[in-house]
Motif scaffolding. Structure first.
Motif, short mmCIF file in Angstrom:
data_model
loop_
_atom_site.label_atom_id
_atom_site.label_comp_id
_atom_site.label_asym_id
_atom_site.label_seq_id
_atom_site.Cartn_x
_atom_site.Cartn_y
_atom_site.Cartn_z
N GLU A 119 17.11 8.07 -1.86
CA GLU A 119 17.31 7.28 -0.64
C GLU A 119 17.35 8.18 0.59
O GLU A 119 16.82 7.83 1.65
CB GLU A 119 18.61 6.47 -0.74
CG GLU A 119 18.84 5.56 0.46
CD GLU A 119 20.08 4.71 0.34
OE1 GLU A 119 20.45 4.08 1.35
OE2 GLU A 119 20.69 4.67 -0.76
N ILE A 120 17.99 9.34 0.45
CA ILE A 120 18.04 10.29 1.57
C ILE A 120 16.63 10.79 1.89
O ILE A 120 16.23 10.87 3.06
CB ILE A 120 18.98 11.46 1.24
CG1 ILE A 120 20.43 10.98 1.24
CG2 ILE A 120 18.79 12.61 2.25
CD1 ILE A 120 21.44 12.05 0.85
N ILE A 121 15.88 11.14 0.85
CA ILE A 121 14.52 11.65 1.07
C ILE A 121 13.66 10.59 1.72
O ILE A 121 12.89 10.86 2.67
CB ILE A 121 13.89 12.13 -0.25
CG1 ILE A 121 14.73 13.28 -0.85
CG2 ILE A 121 12.45 12.56 -0.02
CD1 ILE A 121 14.85 14.51 0.01
N ASN A 122 13.75 9.35 1.26
CA ASN A 122 12.98 8.26 1.87
C ASN A 122 13.35 8.07 3.33
O ASN A 122 12.48 7.87 4.19
CB ASN A 122 13.22 6.95 1.11
CG ASN A 122 12.53 6.92 -0.24
OD1 ASN A 122 11.56 7.63 -0.45
ND2 ASN A 122 13.04 6.10 -1.15
N THR A 123 14.64 8.16 3.65
CA THR A 123 15.09 8.03 5.03
C THR A 123 14.57 9.18 5.87
O THR A 123 14.14 8.99 7.02
CB THR A 123 16.63 7.98 5.08
OG1 THR A 123 17.10 6.90 4.27
CG2 THR A 123 17.12 7.80 6.51
N PHE A 124 14.60 10.37 5.30
CA PHE A 124 14.11 11.56 6.00
C PHE A 124 12.66 11.35 6.44
O PHE A 124 12.28 11.65 7.57
CB PHE A 124 14.24 12.76 5.07
CG PHE A 124 13.67 14.04 5.61
CD1 PHE A 124 14.41 14.85 6.45
CD2 PHE A 124 12.39 14.43 5.26
CE1 PHE A 124 13.89 16.02 6.95
CE2 PHE A 124 11.86 15.62 5.75
CZ PHE A 124 12.61 16.42 6.60
N TYR A 125 11.83 10.82 5.53
CA TYR A 125 10.42 10.66 5.85
C TYR A 125 10.14 9.49 6.79
O TYR A 125 9.01 9.33 7.27
CB TYR A 125 9.59 10.55 4.56
CG TYR A 125 9.27 11.92 3.99
CD1 TYR A 125 8.40 12.78 4.64
CD2 TYR A 125 9.87 12.35 2.81
CE1 TYR A 125 8.13 14.04 4.14
CE2 TYR A 125 9.60 13.62 2.30
CZ TYR A 125 8.72 14.45 2.97
OH TYR A 125 8.45 15.70 2.48
N ARG A 126 11.14 8.70 7.11
CA ARG A 126 10.98 7.67 8.13
C ARG A 126 10.77 8.28 9.51
O ARG A 126 10.09 7.70 10.36
CB ARG A 126 12.21 6.75 8.18
CG ARG A 126 12.35 5.78 7.01
CD ARG A 126 13.70 5.08 7.09
NE ARG A 126 13.90 4.18 5.97
CZ ARG A 126 13.79 2.85 6.04
NH1 ARG A 126 13.48 2.28 7.18
NH2 ARG A 126 13.99 2.11 4.97
N ILE A 127 11.40 9.44 9.73
CA ILE A 127 11.37 10.01 11.08
C ILE A 127 10.65 11.35 11.17
O ILE A 127 10.42 11.86 12.26
CB ILE A 127 12.80 10.18 11.64
CG1 ILE A 127 13.61 11.18 10.80
CG2 ILE A 127 13.51 8.84 11.72
CD1 ILE A 127 14.93 11.58 11.45
N LYS A 128 10.29 11.92 10.03
CA LYS A 128 9.65 13.23 10.06
C LYS A 128 8.21 13.13 10.56
O LYS A 128 7.47 12.22 10.22
CB LYS A 128 9.64 13.85 8.66
CG LYS A 128 9.11 15.28 8.62
CD LYS A 128 9.16 15.84 7.21
CE LYS A 128 8.62 17.27 7.17
NZ LYS A 128 7.19 17.31 7.54
N SER A 129 7.81 14.10 11.37
CA SER A 129 6.43 14.14 11.86
C SER A 129 5.46 14.27 10.69
O SER A 129 5.68 15.08 9.79
CB SER A 129 6.23 15.33 12.81
OG SER A 129 7.03 15.20 13.95
N PRO A 130 4.39 13.50 10.69
CA PRO A 130 3.41 13.61 9.60
C PRO A 130 2.61 14.90 9.71
O PRO A 130 2.46 15.47 10.79
CB PRO A 130 2.50 12.39 9.82
CG PRO A 130 2.60 12.11 11.29
CD PRO A 130 4.01 12.47 11.67
N PHE A 131 2.12 15.38 8.58
CA PHE A 131 1.22 16.53 8.51
C PHE A 131 1.84 17.82 9.05
O PHE A 131 1.13 18.72 9.49
CB PHE A 131 -0.09 16.26 9.28
CG PHE A 131 -0.76 14.97 8.96
CD1 PHE A 131 -1.28 14.73 7.70
CD2 PHE A 131 -0.85 13.97 9.93
CE1 PHE A 131 -1.91 13.52 7.41
CE2 PHE A 131 -1.48 12.76 9.65
CZ PHE A 131 -2.00 12.53 8.39
N SER A 132 3.16 17.94 9.04
CA SER A 132 3.78 19.12 9.69
C SER A 132 3.63 20.39 8.87
O SER A 132 3.78 21.49 9.40
CB SER A 132 5.25 18.86 9.97
OG SER A 132 6.01 18.82 8.78
#
Length: 337
Positions: free
Chosen positions: A222-235
């Motif tokens: 759940e934390i990882i999924n939440t993290f990827y909600r706001i992380k810049s893509p392709f970083s």
């Protein structure tokens, strides 16, 4: 043009530059990758289309890290160094402030200030050990508690029983294990038991990839999924993903170098134990105001301040570099004492 007042209060991050012969200031691994591993990386890169974006969440690397630890890829997040991961983590969780345990890694403060989040400090004791009960009391309205083990810049690991006291409160705990490979101690095994635990790791130290900039998180899905909600893509770029994946397949080399560094760390400590603290990282904290003295001799170490005023932090280098360091510090001691 108007710049935010908060931004005006920051100073650019600077490091010493110049033509010095020995650099022992950034806790880097002293060994570059072996030529044969570089060739393997180059071979993989020849197959990589540079005109295409990398995987949006770097799943090939996430999968390789998950396999390495016996986890699911959904338990892994990767980023452009640990700093990028910290910059996102600090924005995710609700709370009135973060908790830190100084003296510790300074970037927790940087990202808290940048996001307008107050910091509550629970200082380490005289042996640089956390007090789990005190942290638990202070963490009641916290969004995150940051605990670093081994701690930077003191080098000691934190007792598991004290970490558990904080985890048992239910507050989100980011356990920074950037130097864990040099201690042989980790709380990764607690991930199944504590949904509020986030392990922060890096390829910069033990894996000799400081130049590639790869950090990763191990945490509940759940934390990882939440993290990827706001992380810049392709970083994370294709070159970095490929390099880190290849190094995971050569952990025997990593272990060999870890053992070398530990052996050298203990040798330096024995030579200067009256002025150094025991360490389980790839550096030593020393009670010596020798920064300028070493710099004049071409040796760069980390100068510390605050509670650690008149202390230096010394990265463990190659044997010949460490010999020069020991010789110079013994000269310093003869002149000063």
């Amino acid at each position: 043009m108007k710049i935010r007042e908060l931004i005006k209060s920051f100073e650019p991050y600077r490091v010493l530059e110049g033509d010095y012969k020995i650099w022992l200031d950034k806790n880097e691994n002293p060994f570059d990758l072996p030529p044969e591993i570089k060739e393997e990386i180059f071979e993989e890169l020849r197959k990589t289309p540079f005109n295409r974006y990398p995987h949006i969440t770097a799943m090939p690397l996430r999968g390789a890290i998950a396999e390495f630890y016996g986890l699911s890829p959904e338990n892994v997040a990767v980023g452009n160094g640990g700093d990028e991961l910290l910059s996102y983590l600090i924005r995710i969780f609700e709370g009135d402030y973060i908790v830190t345990t100084p003296p510790t890694f300074g970037m927790y403060y940087f990202y808290a200030k940048l996001n307008g989040i107050p910091v509550v400090e629970v200082p380490l004791d005289e042996s640089f050990t956390i007090n789990g009960d005190m942290i638990a009391e202070k963490a009641k309205r916290a969004s995150i508690v940051f605990i670093t083990s081994p701690n930077n810049p003191t080098g000691n690991t934190q007792p598991r029983e004290e970490i558990l006291k904080v985890l048992d409160t239910g507050v989100t705990v980011v356990l920074d294990e950037a130097y864990a490979e040099f201690s042989g101690k980790s709380c990764i095994d607690l991930l199944d038991e504590y949904e509020n635990l986030i392990i922060l790791r890096t390829f910069s130290k033990a894996f000799s990839l400081a130049g590639a900039r790869v950090g990763y998180l191990l945490a509940d899905k759940e934390i990882i999924n939440t993290f990827y909600r706001i992380k810049s893509p392709f970083s994370l770029n294709s070159l970095t993903i490929t390099t880190a994946k290849v190094m995971l397949n050569h952990y025997d080399i990593v272990i060999e170098r870890i053992n070398y560094i530990i052996k050298e760390r203990e040798r330096i400590y024995r030579e200067l134990k009256d002025h150094a603290y025991p360490s389980e990282a790839n550096f030593l904290l020393m009670r010596l105001d020798a920064y300028e003295f070493l710099l004049e001799r071409g040796i760069v170490v980390r100068k510390l301040g605050g509670r650690l005023e008149r202390h230096i932090r010394v990265t463990i280098g190659k044997k010949e570099e460490n010999n020069e360091l020991i010789k110079a510090l013994k000269e310093f001691l003869e002149e000063e004492y």
